[in-house]
Design a protein around this motif. Structure first.
Motif, PDB file in Angstrom:
ATOM      1  N   GLY A  76     -63.086  52.457  46.528  1.00  0.00           N
ATOM      2  CA  GLY A  76     -61.722  52.721  46.068  1.00  0.00           C
ATOM      3  C   GLY A  76     -61.252  51.577  45.188  1.00  0.00           C
ATOM      4  N   TYR A  77     -59.977  51.252  45.296  1.00  0.00           N
ATOM      5  CA  TYR A  77     -59.434  50.181  44.452  1.00  0.00           C
ATOM      6  C   TYR A  77     -59.267  48.880  45.219  1.00  0.00           C
ATOM      7  CZ  TYR A  77     -56.275  47.380  41.649  1.00  0.00           C
ATOM      8  OH  TYR A  77     -55.718  46.344  40.942  1.00  0.00           O
ATOM      9  N   GLN A  78     -59.708  47.788  44.634  1.00  0.00           N
ATOM     10  CA  GLN A  78     -59.497  46.450  45.175  1.00  0.00           C
ATOM     11  C   GLN A  78     -58.957  45.573  44.052  1.00  0.00           C
ATOM     12  OE1 GLN A  78     -60.200  45.534  48.450  1.00  0.00           O
ATOM     13  NE2 GLN A  78     -60.719  47.663  48.821  1.00  0.00           N
ATOM     14  N   SER A  79     -58.121  44.628  44.394  1.00  0.00           N
ATOM     15  CA  SER A  79     -57.599  43.716  43.387  1.00  0.00           C
ATOM     16  C   SER A  79     -58.747  42.914  42.779  1.00  0.00           C
ATOM     17  CB  SER A  79     -56.580  42.763  44.020  1.00  0.00           C
ATOM     18  OG  SER A  79     -56.129  41.817  43.078  1.00  0.00           O
ATOM     19  N   TYR A  80     -58.826  42.890  41.445  1.00  0.00           N
ATOM     20  CA  TYR A  80     -59.888  42.142  40.753  1.00  0.00           C
ATOM     21  C   TYR A  80     -59.277  40.906  40.118  1.00  0.00           C
ATOM     22  CZ  TYR A  80     -63.866  41.077  37.695  1.00  0.00           C
ATOM     23  OH  TYR A  80     -64.919  40.458  37.077  1.00  0.00           O
ATOM     24  N   LEU A  81     -59.745  39.744  40.569  1.00  0.00           N
ATOM     25  CA  LEU A  81     -59.318  38.469  40.003  1.00  0.00           C
ATOM     26  C   LEU A  81     -60.571  37.680  39.675  1.00  0.00           C
ATOM     27  CD1 LEU A  81     -56.456  37.618  42.525  1.00  0.00           C
ATOM     28  CD2 LEU A  81     -56.182  38.453  40.198  1.00  0.00           C
ATOM     29  N   LEU A  82     -60.682  37.204  38.442  1.00  0.00           N
ATOM     30  CA  LEU A  82     -61.915  36.570  37.974  1.00  0.00           C
ATOM     31  C   LEU A  82     -62.325  35.388  38.842  1.00  0.00           C
ATOM     32  CD1 LEU A  82     -64.153  36.347  35.864  1.00  0.00           C
ATOM     33  CD2 LEU A  82     -62.622  34.919  34.495  1.00  0.00           C
ATOM     34  N   LEU A  83     -61.356  34.545  39.236  1.00  0.00           N
ATOM     35  CA  LEU A  83     -61.691  33.306  39.926  1.00  0.00           C
ATOM     36  C   LEU A  83     -61.943  33.464  41.420  1.00  0.00           C
ATOM     37  CD1 LEU A  83     -59.350  30.689  38.200  1.00  0.00           C
ATOM     38  CD2 LEU A  83     -61.773  31.147  37.766  1.00  0.00           C
ATOM     39  N   ASN A  84     -61.313  34.441  42.062  1.00  0.00           N
ATOM     40  CA  ASN A  84     -61.506  34.521  43.514  1.00  0.00           C
ATOM     41  C   ASN A  84     -61.645  35.936  44.072  1.00  0.00           C
ATOM     42  OD1 ASN A  84     -58.901  35.401  43.277  1.00  0.00           O
ATOM     43  ND2 ASN A  84     -57.961  33.764  44.462  1.00  0.00           N
ATOM     44  N   SER A  85     -61.840  36.919  43.202  1.00  0.00           N
ATOM     45  CA  SER A  85     -62.068  38.270  43.714  1.00  0.00           C
ATOM     46  C   SER A  85     -62.765  39.103  42.641  1.00  0.00           C
ATOM     47  CB  SER A  85     -60.737  38.930  44.126  1.00  0.00           C
ATOM     48  OG  SER A  85     -60.973  40.203  44.703  1.00  0.00           O
ATOM     49  N   ASN A  86     -63.997  38.708  42.305  1.00  0.00           N
ATOM     50  CA  ASN A  86     -64.728  39.441  41.278  1.00  0.00           C
ATOM     51  C   ASN A  86     -65.907  40.189  41.893  1.00  0.00           C
ATOM     52  OD1 ASN A  86     -66.883  37.590  41.590  1.00  0.00           O
ATOM     53  ND2 ASN A  86     -66.091  36.254  39.995  1.00  0.00           N
ATOM     54  N   CYS A  87     -66.786  40.732  41.052  1.00  0.00           N
ATOM     55  CA  CYS A  87     -67.887  41.557  41.553  1.00  0.00           C
ATOM     56  C   CYS A  87     -68.863  40.769  42.419  1.00  0.00           C
ATOM     57  CB  CYS A  87     -68.623  42.219  40.393  1.00  0.00           C
ATOM     58  SG  CYS A  87     -69.335  41.069  39.184  1.00  0.00           S
ATOM     59  N   GLU A  88     -69.050  39.472  42.121  1.00  0.00           N
ATOM     60  CA  GLU A  88     -69.956  38.649  42.927  1.00  0.00           C
ATOM     61  C   GLU A  88     -69.335  38.336  44.286  1.00  0.00           C
ATOM     62  OE1 GLU A  88     -72.676  34.571  42.661  1.00  0.00           O
ATOM     63  OE2 GLU A  88     -71.172  34.983  41.126  1.00  0.00           O
ATOM     64  N   HIS A  89     -68.026  38.024  44.304  1.00  0.00           N
ATOM     65  CA  HIS A  89     -67.334  37.833  45.577  1.00  0.00           C
ATOM     66  C   HIS A  89     -67.495  39.079  46.449  1.00  0.00           C
ATOM     67  CE1 HIS A  89     -64.847  34.842  43.189  1.00  0.00           C
ATOM     68  NE2 HIS A  89     -65.154  34.139  44.255  1.00  0.00           N
ATOM     69  N   PHE A  90     -67.334  40.252  45.822  1.00  0.00           N
ATOM     70  CA  PHE A  90     -67.414  41.510  46.552  1.00  0.00           C
ATOM     71  C   PHE A  90     -68.770  41.673  47.242  1.00  0.00           C
ATOM     72  CE2 PHE A  90     -69.109  45.873  46.257  1.00  0.00           C
ATOM     73  CZ  PHE A  90     -68.304  46.495  47.194  1.00  0.00           C
ATOM     74  N   VAL A  91     -69.869  41.472  46.493  1.00  0.00           N
ATOM     75  CA  VAL A  91     -71.202  41.665  47.069  1.00  0.00           C
ATOM     76  C   VAL A  91     -71.491  40.628  48.148  1.00  0.00           C
ATOM     77  CG1 VAL A  91     -73.669  41.732  46.605  1.00  0.00           C
ATOM     78  CG2 VAL A  91     -72.084  42.729  44.963  1.00  0.00           C
ATOM     79  N   ASN A  92     -71.119  39.374  47.909  1.00  0.00           N
ATOM     80  CA  ASN A  92     -71.369  38.333  48.912  1.00  0.00           C
ATOM     81  C   ASN A  92     -70.590  38.616  50.199  1.00  0.00           C
ATOM     82  OD1 ASN A  92     -73.259  36.668  47.612  1.00  0.00           O
ATOM     83  ND2 ASN A  92     -71.667  35.674  46.404  1.00  0.00           N
ATOM     84  N   GLU A 172     -64.554  25.452  44.277  1.00  0.00           N
ATOM     85  CA  GLU A 172     -64.319  26.876  44.542  1.00  0.00           C
ATOM     86  C   GLU A 172     -63.484  27.064  45.807  1.00  0.00           C
ATOM     87  OE1 GLU A 172     -66.826  31.055  44.757  1.00  0.00           O
ATOM     88  OE2 GLU A 172     -67.780  29.204  45.407  1.00  0.00           O
ATOM     89  N   THR A 173     -63.792  26.291  46.838  1.00  0.00           N
ATOM     90  CA  THR A 173     -63.013  26.359  48.081  1.00  0.00           C
ATOM     91  C   THR A 173     -61.561  26.005  47.821  1.00  0.00           C
ATOM     92  OG1 THR A 173     -64.944  25.782  49.421  1.00  0.00           O
ATOM     93  CG2 THR A 173     -62.788  25.427  50.417  1.00  0.00           C
ATOM     94  N   ALA A 205     -52.204  24.237  52.838  1.00  0.00           N
ATOM     95  CA  ALA A 205     -52.638  23.082  52.048  1.00  0.00           C
ATOM     96  C   ALA A 205     -53.526  22.160  52.893  1.00  0.00           C
ATOM     97  CB  ALA A 205     -51.440  22.318  51.521  1.00  0.00           C
ATOM     98  N   ALA A 206     -53.147  21.961  54.151  1.00  0.00           N
ATOM     99  CA  ALA A 206     -53.919  21.089  55.036  1.00  0.00           C
ATOM    100  C   ALA A 206     -55.291  21.690  55.337  1.00  0.00           C
ATOM    101  CB  ALA A 206     -53.148  20.861  56.335  1.00  0.00           C
ATOM    102  N   VAL A 207     -55.310  22.992  55.658  1.00  0.00           N
ATOM    103  CA  VAL A 207     -56.581  23.665  55.966  1.00  0.00           C
ATOM    104  C   VAL A 207     -57.503  23.658  54.746  1.00  0.00           C
ATOM    105  CG1 VAL A 207     -57.639  25.890  56.524  1.00  0.00           C
ATOM    106  CG2 VAL A 207     -55.609  25.123  57.778  1.00  0.00           C
ATOM    107  N   THR A 208     -56.935  23.930  53.582  1.00  0.00           N
ATOM    108  CA  THR A 208     -57.733  23.949  52.347  1.00  0.00           C
ATOM    109  C   THR A 208     -58.333  22.577  52.065  1.00  0.00           C
ATOM    110  OG1 THR A 208     -56.409  25.733  51.370  1.00  0.00           O
ATOM    111  CG2 THR A 208     -57.657  24.343  49.855  1.00  0.00           C
TER     112      THR A 208
END
Length: 241
Positions: A76-92, A172-173, A205-208
Motif C-alpha cells: 500500500g502507501y508508506q511515507s517516502y523520505l530519502l534520508l530515513n524512509s526510502n526503498c533500502e530502509h524498507f527492505v532492511n 545515519e543514527t 535528544a538524549a536517546v539519540t
C-alpha cells in the motif's frame, strides 16, 4: 534473467554510472515487493522491478518467511523520505526490523568529507577531514561502495567498510533519531500537549546521542567481527571439503 529465492534482498542500478540503487525483496515465483519513490509499496514481477537493468542479490534474509510476511504487511502507501524512509530502509526493515540505508549513510559521509575539505564547515572541520583517520574512513567507504557495485559478498563489503562505517552509521543514527524526535514532538504540539512535546524532545535528544555515540559504534565493530568470522568459517569449510 537469474533465478532468485524468496527472502533475497535484490538491488538494481537505476543510473548509467551505477551510483544510485533501487532495492526490493524477492517473495518467490519471480515476484518482488518494493517501495516506489511516490511511497507506494507494491508487488511486481522481477522483470518490472528490473526495468531492463541487471539485478543482483545483495543479502539473504535468515528468516525468509518473516521477512516476506513483514513486506506483505506494508503493501500500500508508506511515507517516502530519502534520508530515513526510502526503498533500502524498507527492505532492511523487512529482513530484520532495522531501518538503515548504506546508500544514504555513505552519500552523507562523502558529502561531509568534500564539504569539510573545501572549508565549508569551518577550519576545525577542514583540519580533521585532512587527517589520516579521515582519509582511512573515506577510503573505507569508497572501497565498500565499489565492492557493492561490483557484487562482492556482503561479508567482504562489511569488512572493507568498517572504518568508514564508524563515521557513516553514527551520522545515519543521528539523522534518523533527530527526525523521529522532531516528528513526535510536532505531533504532541499539534494535539496541544506542550509538556509532552518538550519532554519527548529532551528524551529523544538524549536517546539519540547515546545511540549515535555509544550503541552504533559498538554495533559496527560487532558486525565487522561477525563478518570476519563468516569469511573464516567459509574458508575452513572450503579447505576441509
Amino acid at each position: 534473467m537469474k533465478k532468485f529465492k524468496a527472502g533475497d534482498h535484490l538491488v538494481t542500478n537505476i543510473d548509467p554510472l551505477g551510483l544510485t540503487q533501487h532495492h526490493g525483496l524477492c517473495v518467490g515465483h519471480n515476484q518482488v515487493i518494493h517501495q516506489r519513490k511516490d511511497g507506494v509499496v507494491e508487488q511486481v514481477t522481477l522483470a518490472e522491478f528490473a526495468e531492463g537493468a541487471k539485478v543482483r542479490r545483495r543479502a539473504i534474509a535468515y528468516d525468509r518467511d518473516s521477512a516476506i510476511e513483514r513486506a506483505k504487511s506494508l503493501l500500500g502507501y508508506q511515507s517516502y523520505l530519502l534520508l530515513n524512509s526510502n526503498c533500502e530502509h524498507f527492505v532492511n526493515w523487512c529482513i530484520d526490523e532495522n531501518y538503515r540505508s548504506a546508500q544514504v549513510s555513505d552519500s552523507v559521509h562523502l558529502t561531509m568529507q568534500v564539504s569539510a575539505r573545501a572549508g565549508l564547515l569551518g577550519l576545525s572541520a577542514k583540519r580533521i577531514a585532512q587527517g589520516s583517520s579521515a582519509n582511512i574512513a573515506l577510503a573505507s567507504t569508497a572501497a565498500k561502495m565499489i565492492g557493492e557495485r561490483i557484487g562482492l559478498p556482503d561479508s567482504v563489503n562489511t569488512i572493507l567498510g568498517t572504518p568508514g562505517d564508524m563515521v557513516t552509521k553514527p551520522i545515519e543514527t543521528l539523522i534518523n533519531g533527530t527526525s523521529d524526535t522532531l516528528s513526535t514532538s510536532a505531533n504532541h504540539i499539534r494535539d496541544g500537549k506542550y509538556g509532552k512535546a518538550a519532554g519527548s524532545l529532551v528524551t529523544g535528544a538524549a536517546v539519540t546521542a547515546v545511540e549515535a555515540t555509544v550503541v552504533t559504534p559498538i554495533k559496527v565493530v560487532g558486525d565487522g567481527i561477525v563478518a570476519v568470522a563468516d569469511i573464516g568459517k567459509d574458508l575452513w569449510l572450503w579447505l576441509k571439503y
